[in-house]
Motif scaffolding. Structure first.
Motif, PDB file in Angstrom:
ATOM      1  N   MET A 157      27.136  49.980  31.875  1.00 28.37           N
ATOM      2  CA  MET A 157      27.660  51.312  32.523  1.00 28.37           C
ATOM      3  C   MET A 157      29.057  51.465  32.321  1.00 28.37           C
ATOM      4  O   MET A 157      29.957  50.584  32.872  1.00 28.37           O
ATOM      5  N   LYS A 158      29.535  52.428  32.029  1.00 21.67           N
ATOM      6  CA  LYS A 158      30.954  52.768  31.815  1.00 21.67           C
ATOM      7  C   LYS A 158      31.430  53.612  33.161  1.00 21.67           C
ATOM      8  O   LYS A 158      30.869  54.908  33.423  1.00 21.67           O
ATOM      9  N   ILE A 159      32.398  53.108  33.817  1.00 22.33           N
ATOM     10  CA  ILE A 159      32.721  53.854  35.193  1.00 22.33           C
ATOM     11  C   ILE A 159      34.225  54.096  34.903  1.00 22.33           C
ATOM     12  O   ILE A 159      35.089  53.355  34.747  1.00 22.33           O
ATOM     13  N   LEU A 160      34.453  55.448  35.440  1.00 23.16           N
ATOM     14  CA  LEU A 160      35.882  56.038  35.532  1.00 23.16           C
ATOM     15  C   LEU A 160      36.062  56.162  36.871  1.00 23.16           C
ATOM     16  O   LEU A 160      35.678  56.913  37.594  1.00 23.16           O
ATOM     17  N   MET A 161      37.001  55.371  37.653  1.00 24.66           N
ATOM     18  CA  MET A 161      37.577  55.364  38.920  1.00 24.66           C
ATOM     19  C   MET A 161      38.998  56.139  38.688  1.00 24.66           C
ATOM     20  O   MET A 161      39.862  55.877  38.021  1.00 24.66           O
ATOM     21  N   ILE A 162      39.077  57.260  39.519  1.00 26.76           N
ATOM     22  CA  ILE A 162      40.348  57.965  39.563  1.00 26.76           C
ATOM     23  C   ILE A 162      40.875  57.790  40.982  1.00 26.76           C
ATOM     24  O   ILE A 162      40.178  58.141  41.961  1.00 26.76           O
ATOM     25  N   THR A 163      42.018  57.449  41.160  1.00 27.12           N
ATOM     26  CA  THR A 163      42.526  57.235  42.275  1.00 27.12           C
ATOM     27  C   THR A 163      44.341  57.558  42.339  1.00 27.12           C
ATOM     28  O   THR A 163      44.835  57.238  41.280  1.00 27.12           O
ATOM     29  N   PRO A 164      44.758  58.126  43.677  1.00 29.31           N
ATOM     30  CA  PRO A 164      46.175  58.704  43.425  1.00 29.31           C
ATOM     31  C   PRO A 164      47.070  57.533  43.004  1.00 29.31           C
ATOM     32  O   PRO A 164      47.930  57.734  42.061  1.00 29.31           O
ATOM     33  N   ASN A 165      47.179  56.270  43.701  1.00 31.51           N
ATOM     34  CA  ASN A 165      48.094  55.080  43.034  1.00 31.51           C
ATOM     35  C   ASN A 165      47.075  53.856  43.045  1.00 31.51           C
ATOM     36  O   ASN A 165      45.940  53.960  43.658  1.00 31.51           O
ATOM     37  N   PHE A 166      47.404  52.830  42.310  1.00 38.68           N
ATOM     38  CA  PHE A 166      46.778  51.715  42.215  1.00 38.68           C
ATOM     39  C   PHE A 166      47.553  50.423  42.044  1.00 38.68           C
ATOM     40  O   PHE A 166      48.867  50.614  42.252  1.00 38.68           O
ATOM     41  N   TYR A 167      47.108  49.383  42.124  1.00 37.98           N
ATOM     42  CA  TYR A 167      47.838  48.063  41.752  1.00 37.98           C
ATOM     43  C   TYR A 167      48.965  48.210  40.803  1.00 37.98           C
ATOM     44  O   TYR A 167      48.743  48.930  39.680  1.00 37.98           O
ATOM     45  N   PRO A 168      50.194  47.788  41.006  1.00 35.06           N
ATOM     46  CA  PRO A 168      50.759  46.784  41.991  1.00 35.06           C
ATOM     47  C   PRO A 168      51.054  47.528  43.295  1.00 35.06           C
ATOM     48  O   PRO A 168      51.786  47.042  44.075  1.00 35.06           O
ATOM     49  N   ASN A 169      50.849  49.018  43.388  1.00 34.48           N
ATOM     50  CA  ASN A 169      51.262  49.470  44.747  1.00 34.48           C
ATOM     51  C   ASN A 169      50.295  48.932  45.834  1.00 34.48           C
ATOM     52  O   ASN A 169      49.406  48.428  45.373  1.00 34.48           O
ATOM     53  N   ILE A 170      51.149  48.789  47.012  1.00 33.03           N
ATOM     54  CA  ILE A 170      50.310  48.141  48.246  1.00 33.03           C
ATOM     55  C   ILE A 170      49.654  49.178  49.178  1.00 33.03           C
ATOM     56  O   ILE A 170      50.600  50.104  49.563  1.00 33.03           O
ATOM     57  N   GLY A 171      48.688  49.281  49.405  1.00 34.60           N
ATOM     58  CA  GLY A 171      48.116  50.490  50.319  1.00 34.60           C
ATOM     59  C   GLY A 171      46.682  50.129  50.657  1.00 34.60           C
ATOM     60  O   GLY A 171      45.932  49.071  49.616  1.00 34.60           O
ATOM     61  N   GLY A 172      46.108  50.771  51.627  1.00 32.70           N
ATOM     62  CA  GLY A 172      44.558  50.600  51.869  1.00 32.70           C
ATOM     63  C   GLY A 172      43.508  51.061  50.545  1.00 32.70           C
ATOM     64  O   GLY A 172      42.716  50.168  50.241  1.00 32.70           O
ATOM     65  N   VAL A 173      43.903  52.153  50.188  1.00 33.07           N
ATOM     66  CA  VAL A 173      43.004  52.641  48.932  1.00 33.07           C
ATOM     67  C   VAL A 173      43.276  51.930  47.779  1.00 33.07           C
ATOM     68  O   VAL A 173      42.325  51.597  47.155  1.00 33.07           O
ATOM     69  N   GLU A 174      44.362  51.485  47.532  1.00 37.95           N
ATOM     70  CA  GLU A 174      44.759  50.804  46.283  1.00 37.95           C
ATOM     71  C   GLU A 174      44.174  49.362  46.306  1.00 37.95           C
ATOM     72  O   GLU A 174      43.368  48.990  45.298  1.00 37.95           O
ATOM     73  N   LYS A 175      44.104  48.742  47.569  1.00 41.98           N
ATOM     74  CA  LYS A 175      43.324  47.528  47.659  1.00 41.98           C
ATOM     75  C   LYS A 175      41.617  47.744  47.565  1.00 41.98           C
ATOM     76  O   LYS A 175      41.020  46.997  47.081  1.00 41.98           O
ATOM     77  N   HIS A 176      41.169  48.777  48.132  1.00 39.68           N
ATOM     78  CA  HIS A 176      39.686  49.069  48.167  1.00 39.68           C
ATOM     79  C   HIS A 176      39.349  49.307  46.747  1.00 39.68           C
ATOM     80  O   HIS A 176      38.486  48.309  46.434  1.00 39.68           O
ATOM     81  N   VAL A 177      40.035  50.078  46.179  1.00 36.09           N
ATOM     82  CA  VAL A 177      39.661  50.193  44.386  1.00 36.09           C
ATOM     83  C   VAL A 177      39.803  49.120  43.837  1.00 36.09           C
ATOM     84  O   VAL A 177      38.723  48.727  43.003  1.00 36.09           O
ATOM     85  N   LEU A 178      40.679  48.294  43.860  1.00 33.15           N
ATOM     86  CA  LEU A 178      41.005  46.882  43.162  1.00 33.15           C
ATOM     87  C   LEU A 178      40.048  45.917  43.597  1.00 33.15           C
ATOM     88  O   LEU A 178      39.262  45.626  42.621  1.00 33.15           O
ATOM     89  N   GLN A 179      39.441  45.848  44.777  1.00 31.29           N
ATOM     90  CA  GLN A 179      38.401  44.894  45.102  1.00 31.29           C
ATOM     91  C   GLN A 179      37.163  45.224  44.762  1.00 31.29           C
ATOM     92  O   GLN A 179      36.186  44.376  44.198  1.00 31.29           O
ATOM     93  N   VAL A 180      36.871  46.575  44.872  1.00 35.90           N
ATOM     94  CA  VAL A 180      35.336  47.012  44.607  1.00 35.90           C
ATOM     95  C   VAL A 180      35.253  46.974  43.003  1.00 35.90           C
ATOM     96  O   VAL A 180      34.094  46.498  42.573  1.00 35.90           O
ATOM     97  N   THR A 181      36.383  47.304  42.486  1.00 33.19           N
ATOM     98  CA  THR A 181      36.313  47.373  40.657  1.00 33.19           C
ATOM     99  C   THR A 181      35.839  45.740  40.198  1.00 33.19           C
ATOM    100  O   THR A 181      35.304  45.583  39.408  1.00 33.19           O
ATOM    101  N   ASN A 182      36.737  44.963  41.026  1.00 34.25           N
ATOM    102  CA  ASN A 182      36.615  43.463  40.487  1.00 34.25           C
ATOM    103  C   ASN A 182      34.937  42.939  40.781  1.00 34.25           C
ATOM    104  O   ASN A 182      34.583  42.321  39.732  1.00 34.25           O
ATOM    105  N   GLU A 183      34.509  43.441  41.723  1.00 38.70           N
ATOM    106  CA  GLU A 183      33.138  42.863  41.852  1.00 38.70           C
ATOM    107  C   GLU A 183      32.112  43.589  41.119  1.00 38.70           C
ATOM    108  O   GLU A 183      30.998  43.007  40.693  1.00 38.70           O
ATOM    109  N   ILE A 184      32.289  44.980  40.580  1.00 35.24           N
ATOM    110  CA  ILE A 184      31.531  45.819  39.987  1.00 35.24           C
ATOM    111  C   ILE A 184      31.749  45.187  38.259  1.00 35.24           C
ATOM    112  O   ILE A 184      30.629  45.099  37.594  1.00 35.24           O
ATOM    113  N   ILE A 185      32.812  44.826  37.928  1.00 32.40           N
ATOM    114  CA  ILE A 185      32.926  44.048  36.591  1.00 32.40           C
ATOM    115  C   ILE A 185      32.269  42.834  36.367  1.00 32.40           C
ATOM    116  O   ILE A 185      31.607  42.301  35.569  1.00 32.40           O
ATOM    117  N   LYS A 186      32.380  42.099  37.685  1.00 32.50           N
ATOM    118  CA  LYS A 186      31.505  40.799  37.775  1.00 32.50           C
ATOM    119  C   LYS A 186      29.981  41.055  37.500  1.00 32.50           C
ATOM    120  O   LYS A 186      29.242  40.171  36.987  1.00 32.50           O
TER     121      LYS A 186
END
Length: 339
Positions: free
Chosen positions: A1-30
């Motif tokens: 499955m190919k998934i496109l996540m669209i988010t205002p900011n992402f790693y390395p920026n520090i923030g709640g949404v950034e961390k949410h997207v990063l961690q969820v994405t890591n698990e989905i890739i696993k």
């Protein structure tokens, strides 16, 4: 499955949404899926495209809306070649993705509603834009059940985020970690007033480490100096080391609260409007107050009552340890209809 996540900011920026997207994405890739994160290039030094831990990150220029649409149209194969498009919050859908909803009408598009704008009553324009994003997407996840009540959102799933279990350190130093933006809606000024009230009432000058930045930074520095308080501002930084060394936490955001609960810290919060009260009450894992005076009283009470403090800490910890990123990634897959 190919998934496109669209988010205002992402790693390395520090923030709640950034961390949410990063961690969820890591698990989905696993779990065997391919994920591309499409986000803004908020600093010129960032790469236009890079791969970090198997996450394909593509950054578009931080320009006006028309130029952003032009860039997205030029790179529309990102959308065309994805099985799933997932937008993080209504602004991403309305201001970035909406024209492509028309261009790709049968694309499966979903959304996560992460927070609220701090306005009470909710402006009609914001309410309608949120409803528009809800109606034009195939399903959603709400971070907090208060969104269902206040924005009349018909949701598929409710979550509060996730945490990574970590080493627990025991401390008894009557010190605080503040986590959040230095803005009125996070309760920072009410918190500092409570710290001053405690100093004036019982002569205890609590140590406070602030992890955050914002427009009230200079005001806080001035209050600290004028009242001879013991506050240090560390800016936007990972709060983990401060949570580890301090006994208590003040935070009004779900992710910061969970990250404190999993480390067995007692968390205090304040609200100054009914929406924020529902936001905190829907989690029901913090000592929640509606004024500086009440907050000061609660802090003194829990400092003096060890058994009550331990009961609250254990309740929070038992809840937090169930909120894993792996569990949340399963929620996303369920939303998308992926087994």
């Amino acid at each position: 499955m190919k998934i496109l996540m669209i988010t205002p900011n992402f790693y390395p920026n520090i923030g709640g949404v950034e961390k949410h997207v990063l961690q969820v994405t890591n698990e989905i890739i696993k779990k065997g899926h391919q994920v591309t994160v499409l986000t803004r290039k908020y600093e010129k030094k960032l790469h236009d495209q890079e791969t970090i831990n198997e996450i394909n990150i593509i950054r578009f220029p931080l320009e006006n809306l028309l130029n952003t649409w032009k860039w997205l149209y030029k790179n529309k194969t990102l959308i065309k070649n994805s099985d799933i498009v997932h937008c993080h919050d209504y602004r991403v859908f309305v201001f970035y993705y909406l024209p492509f909803r028309i261009l790709f009408p049968f694309k499966h598009v979903f959304i996560t509603y992460h927070g609220f704008e701090g306005f009470v009553p909710i402006p009609r324009k914001i309410f309608l834009l949120r409803k528009l994003s809800e109606l034009l997407t195939n399903g959603n996840i709400c971070i907090g059940k208060y969104i269902v009540k206040w924005y009349k959102t018909k949701t598929n799933h409710i979550s509060y985020g996730g945490v990574i279990p970590s080493k627990i350190t025991k401390v008894s130093n009557n010190s605080f970690t503040f986590i959040g933006r230095l803005e009125k809606d996070t309760g920072i000024l009410l918190f500092i007033k409570a710290i001053k009230l405690i100093k004036d009432k019982i002569g205890v000058n609590l140590i406070v480490d602030i992890c955050g930045d914002g427009s009230l930074k200079d005001t806080i520095i001035k209050l600290n100096e004028e009242n001879n308080l013991n506050i240090k501002i560390h800016g936007i930084t990972n709060p983990d080391k401060f949570i580890d060394k301090n006994q208590f936490v003040f935070c009004t955001g779900y992710l910061g609260i969970l990250e404190s609960l999993i480390k067995k810290r007692l968390v205090f919060s304040v609200y100054d409007n009914p929406l924020k009260q529902d936001y905190l009450d829907s989690l029901d894992m913090t000592i929640t107050c509606n004024s500086s005076e009440q907050l000061a009283e609660k802090i003194i009470y829990y400092v003096d009552n060890f058994d009550e403090t331990e009961k609250k800490i254990e309740k929070g910890y038992e809840f937090a340890k169930l909120q894993t990123w792996n569990k949340l990634s399963d929620t996303y897959l369920s939303l998308w209809g992926v087994k």
